[in-house]
Design an enzyme around this catalytic site. Structure first.
Site, short mmCIF file in Angstrom:
data_model
loop_
_atom_site.label_atom_id
_atom_site.label_comp_id
_atom_site.label_asym_id
_atom_site.label_seq_id
_atom_site.Cartn_x
_atom_site.Cartn_y
_atom_site.Cartn_z
N LYS A 22 0.82 -1.24 -0.08
CA LYS A 22 0.17 -0.10 -0.04
C LYS A 22 0.80 1.23 -0.09
CE LYS A 22 -1.70 1.66 3.99
NZ LYS A 22 -1.47 2.92 4.31
N ARG A 92 -4.30 10.88 4.27
CA ARG A 92 -2.95 11.98 4.31
C ARG A 92 -2.31 11.84 3.29
NH1 ARG A 92 0.35 14.04 7.74
NH2 ARG A 92 2.66 13.83 7.36
N CYS A 116 -4.22 12.46 12.81
CA CYS A 116 -5.17 11.39 12.78
C CYS A 116 -5.07 10.70 14.11
CB CYS A 116 -4.60 10.42 11.69
SG CYS A 116 -3.03 9.74 12.11
N ARG A 121 0.92 14.71 13.04
CA ARG A 121 1.43 14.50 11.52
C ARG A 121 1.76 15.80 10.65
NH1 ARG A 121 -0.90 8.71 9.51
NH2 ARG A 121 1.01 8.87 8.38
N PRO A 122 2.14 16.81 11.15
CA PRO A 122 2.50 18.18 10.46
C PRO A 122 3.29 17.74 9.15
CG PRO A 122 4.07 17.82 12.26
CD PRO A 122 3.21 16.79 12.42
N VAL A 123 3.36 18.57 8.21
CA VAL A 123 4.08 18.73 6.97
C VAL A 123 5.15 19.49 6.90
CG1 VAL A 123 2.05 17.45 5.85
CG2 VAL A 123 2.08 20.02 5.79
N ASP A 124 5.71 19.92 7.89
CA ASP A 124 6.59 21.18 7.69
C ASP A 124 7.61 20.75 7.12
OD1 ASP A 124 6.58 19.48 10.18
OD2 ASP A 124 8.50 20.35 10.75
N ASP A 306 5.05 0.53 11.80
CA ASP A 306 3.83 -0.06 11.26
C ASP A 306 3.42 -1.42 11.83
OD1 ASP A 306 3.89 1.77 8.15
OD2 ASP A 306 3.26 2.40 10.15
N ILE A 328 8.34 6.93 16.83
CA ILE A 328 7.92 7.53 15.49
C ILE A 328 6.84 8.38 15.58
CG2 ILE A 328 7.38 7.36 12.98
CD1 ILE A 328 10.40 6.41 13.63
N ARG A 399 -8.45 -0.29 5.01
CA ARG A 399 -7.71 1.11 4.45
C ARG A 399 -6.49 0.10 3.99
NH1 ARG A 399 -6.42 6.30 7.35
NH2 ARG A 399 -5.37 6.41 5.50
C1 EPZ Z 1 4.43 7.02 6.32
O1 EPZ Z 1 3.73 7.94 6.73
C2 EPZ Z 1 3.47 5.81 6.04
N1 EPZ Z 1 2.50 5.85 5.42
C3 EPZ Z 1 2.99 5.35 7.56
O2 EPZ Z 1 2.06 4.11 7.36
C4 EPZ Z 1 4.24 5.02 8.48
O3 EPZ Z 1 3.93 4.82 9.49
C5 EPZ Z 1 5.37 6.39 8.30
O4 EPZ Z 1 5.60 6.57 6.94
C6 EPZ Z 1 6.74 5.92 9.18
O5 EPZ Z 1 7.22 5.09 8.39
C7 EPZ Z 1 2.39 5.94 4.13
O6 EPZ Z 1 3.56 5.41 3.50
C8 EPZ Z 1 1.13 6.18 3.27
P1 EPZ Z 1 6.57 10.47 8.26
P2 EPZ Z 1 4.43 9.54 6.75
O7 EPZ Z 1 6.42 11.55 7.17
O8 EPZ Z 1 5.00 9.71 5.48
C9 EPZ Z 1 6.67 13.55 11.71
C10 EPZ Z 1 0.62 2.90 7.72
O9 EPZ Z 1 0.10 2.37 8.86
N2 EPZ Z 1 7.03 14.49 10.69
O10 EPZ Z 1 7.89 9.35 7.92
O11 EPZ Z 1 3.51 10.33 6.95
C11 EPZ Z 1 5.51 12.73 11.81
O12 EPZ Z 1 4.54 13.50 12.63
C12 EPZ Z 1 0.94 4.27 7.66
O13 EPZ Z 1 0.52 2.33 6.60
C13 EPZ Z 1 6.82 15.80 10.99
O14 EPZ Z 1 6.87 16.20 12.19
O15 EPZ Z 1 5.46 9.59 8.08
C14 EPZ Z 1 5.89 11.41 12.29
O16 EPZ Z 1 5.92 11.62 13.76
C15 EPZ Z 1 0.75 4.99 9.16
N3 EPZ Z 1 6.88 16.96 9.99
C16 EPZ Z 1 7.23 11.22 11.92
O17 EPZ Z 1 7.91 12.60 11.40
C17 EPZ Z 1 6.93 16.37 8.66
O18 EPZ Z 1 6.97 17.46 7.75
C18 EPZ Z 1 7.48 10.23 10.76
O19 EPZ Z 1 6.62 10.70 9.78
C19 EPZ Z 1 6.78 15.02 8.37
C20 EPZ Z 1 6.74 14.27 9.26
#
Ligand code: EPZ
Length: 424
Positions: A22, A92, A116, A121-124, A306, A328, A399
């Site tokens: 996925k 997301r 969620c 989960r910010p996008v900064d 995950d 994480i 999902r």
């Molecule tokens: C991906 O999410 C996966 N989702 C998640 O899987 C997975 O848990 C996660 O990576 C970590 O491996 C998909 O691939 C669709 P991150 P993503 O950006 O990209 C923080 C599942 O169950 N962060 O690596 O959103 C964030 O809040 C899902 O399949 C910021 O602070 O994860 C988190 O604490 C759940 N600012 C950490 O970093 C940002 O701009 C990791 O997030 C981006 C992230």
């Protein structure tokens, strides 16, 4: 809302085929926006999240068809570069159309994804990267409004903290930029590597796939491709735990050790036998006494967040005291209280650590799913529990798992879906 009813106790035995990941398909769908030629993705599972991403691409003007696990996307007539709140708030990963839209069309308006159950989960980090590539990025009324005068410009992007989605958005923005982009501290998850491989098939120039340093030389355009998605290591880990928690033996076709080494090490330490065979893995747990252990989630190749909830369910029945540290996400223990309702002995130490004292058995109960992987953990616990378990709100499960209860039933589980009323 549908529920899943399980009567636990049966050791799961047999063969299951692991489908495409996925978390690889979603970015691969987004990268199809980078070309006006057809992108074909094979071994695609039938999941709610993939239907949501399809809705996003169609909203933008792409043609998308899905038949027999083959997804065909053609973004030749993109007439809009806006991903609305109604779609992005559902999933997301829709936010990952930002990079390709900005990279190909020079502008994008994307709803900020909400948080969620598992965190804010910010996008900064995503927005920092777009600015590094020369885009003007504003936040207006809950939307990210990004634009660039002409093509994006290659630059150095340093992720002080890793982000899987941020890495993917940056790669997709950089492949059509002018000049060289260097991504430092990139995520190296297999799904990121699969995206890089697919983009290289489409004509992108990317070096370092699979490492924490990526070098991308922008090209003028990309062409279509025919790409088979990597197997879902998280789905495979879930079935491996199903074998362990029921004392069974499962052959997982299309599961590979190199994608999930840390998970296999942990399961082996806990007493499972994991054997590579042909095009998959055999997981054996018949008669094994589960041993307690400690895990701490990390970025790849560390223990994947995950899989944390699923292994915690297994720890509930292990002999001794285990611990789980979630590094994480800030709120990924929603399954703890539900497991406790089933007789597990789990205590939280702050918001990041859970201590699990093994118990001789779990008891079936009514439980509530809260997020995708927590719902998988509750199903796994139900497979081992004495008596009946009802897992509510299984839309979370749909999902990320394709026909989970059907596959578990084929493996010998006493499991069925109870159709709920839509308005429930
Ligand atoms: C991906 O999410 C996966 N989702 C998640 O899987 C997975 O848990 C996660 O990576 C970590 O491996 C998909 O691939 C669709 P991150 P993503 O950006 O990209 C923080 C599942 O169950 N962060 O690596 O959103 C964030 O809040 C899902 O399949 C910021 O602070 O994860 C988190 O604490 C759940 N600012 C950490 O970093 C940002 O701009 C990791 O997030 C981006 C992230």
């Amino acid at each position: 809302m549908d529920k899943i009813r399980i009567v636990g106790g049966a050791p799961l035995k047999g063969h299951v085929r692991i489908k495409g990941a996925k978390n690889a398909v979603l970015p691969l769908m987004a990268c199809a926006l980078l070309t006006d030629e057809e992108v074909v993705l094979r071994d695609v599972p039938n999941l709610t999240d993939i239907r949501t991403m399809t809705d996003v691409l169609v909203h933008l003007g792409a043609d998308v068809s899905f038949e027999g696990n083959v997804l065909r996307i053609k973004a030749a007539n993109i007439h809009c570069c806006e991903a609305p709140y109604e779609l992005v708030s559902r999933m997301r990963a829709s936010f990952w159309v930002l990079g390709p839209l900005l990279g190909r069309f020079g502008h994008a308006k994307i709803s900020l994804p909400g948080g969620c159950a598992i965190g804010t989960r910010p996008v900064d980090r995503h927005l920092y990267a777009m600015e590094q590539l020369g885009a003007d990025v504003q936040i207006q009324n809950g939307y990210v409004v990004a634009k660039s005068d002409g093509p994006l410009k290659g630059n150095k992007v340093i992720f002080q903290l890793q982000t899987m989605g941020g890495t993917m958005n940056t790669i997709m923005a950089a492949v059509l930029a002018k000049g060289r982009t260097e991504i430092i501290n990139a995520s190296a998850e297999p799904e990121v590597t699969d995206l890089a491989r697919c983009l290289i098939e489409m004509g992108a120039k990317i070096q370092g796939a699979g490492t924490r340093r990526l070098v991308i030389d922008g090209v003028d355009s990309l062409h279509g491709t025919n790409h088979t998605v990597i197997p879902d290591r998280i789905e495979a880990a879930t079935y491996a735990v199903a074998a362990g928690i029921t004392g069974g033996e499962i052959y997982m076709e299309n599961a590979f050790l190199h994608l999930m080494e840390d998970v296999v090490f942990t399961l082996t330490y806990m007493g499972l036998d994991v054997i590579e065979k042909n095009n998959g893995l055999i997981v054996k747990a018949t008669g094994c006494e589960l041993r307690a252990t400690d895990i701490a989630t990390e970025e790849y190749p560390g223990f994947p967040t995950d899989v944390q909830a699923q292994v915690m369910a297994l720890m509930c029945l292990a002999k001794g005291t285990s611990s789980v540290t979630e590094n994480i996400f800030e709120n990924r223990f929603m399954h703890v209280q539900e497991l406790v309702r089933m007789g597990a002995d789990i205590r939280l130490q702050g918001s990041r650590t859970a201590i699990i004292h093994g118990v001789p058995k779990l008891s079936g109960a009514q439980v509530m799913a809260s997020d995708l992987r927590a719902s998988a953990a509750l199903v796994l616990a139900g497979l081992a529990a004495e008596g009946e378990t009802i897992v509510n709100r299984v839309y979370h499960l749909d999902r990320g798992y394709d026909q989970l209860e059907q596959k578990m039933r084929v493996l010998g589980a006493d499991i069925e879906r109870i159709k709920g009323l839509p308005e429930e």
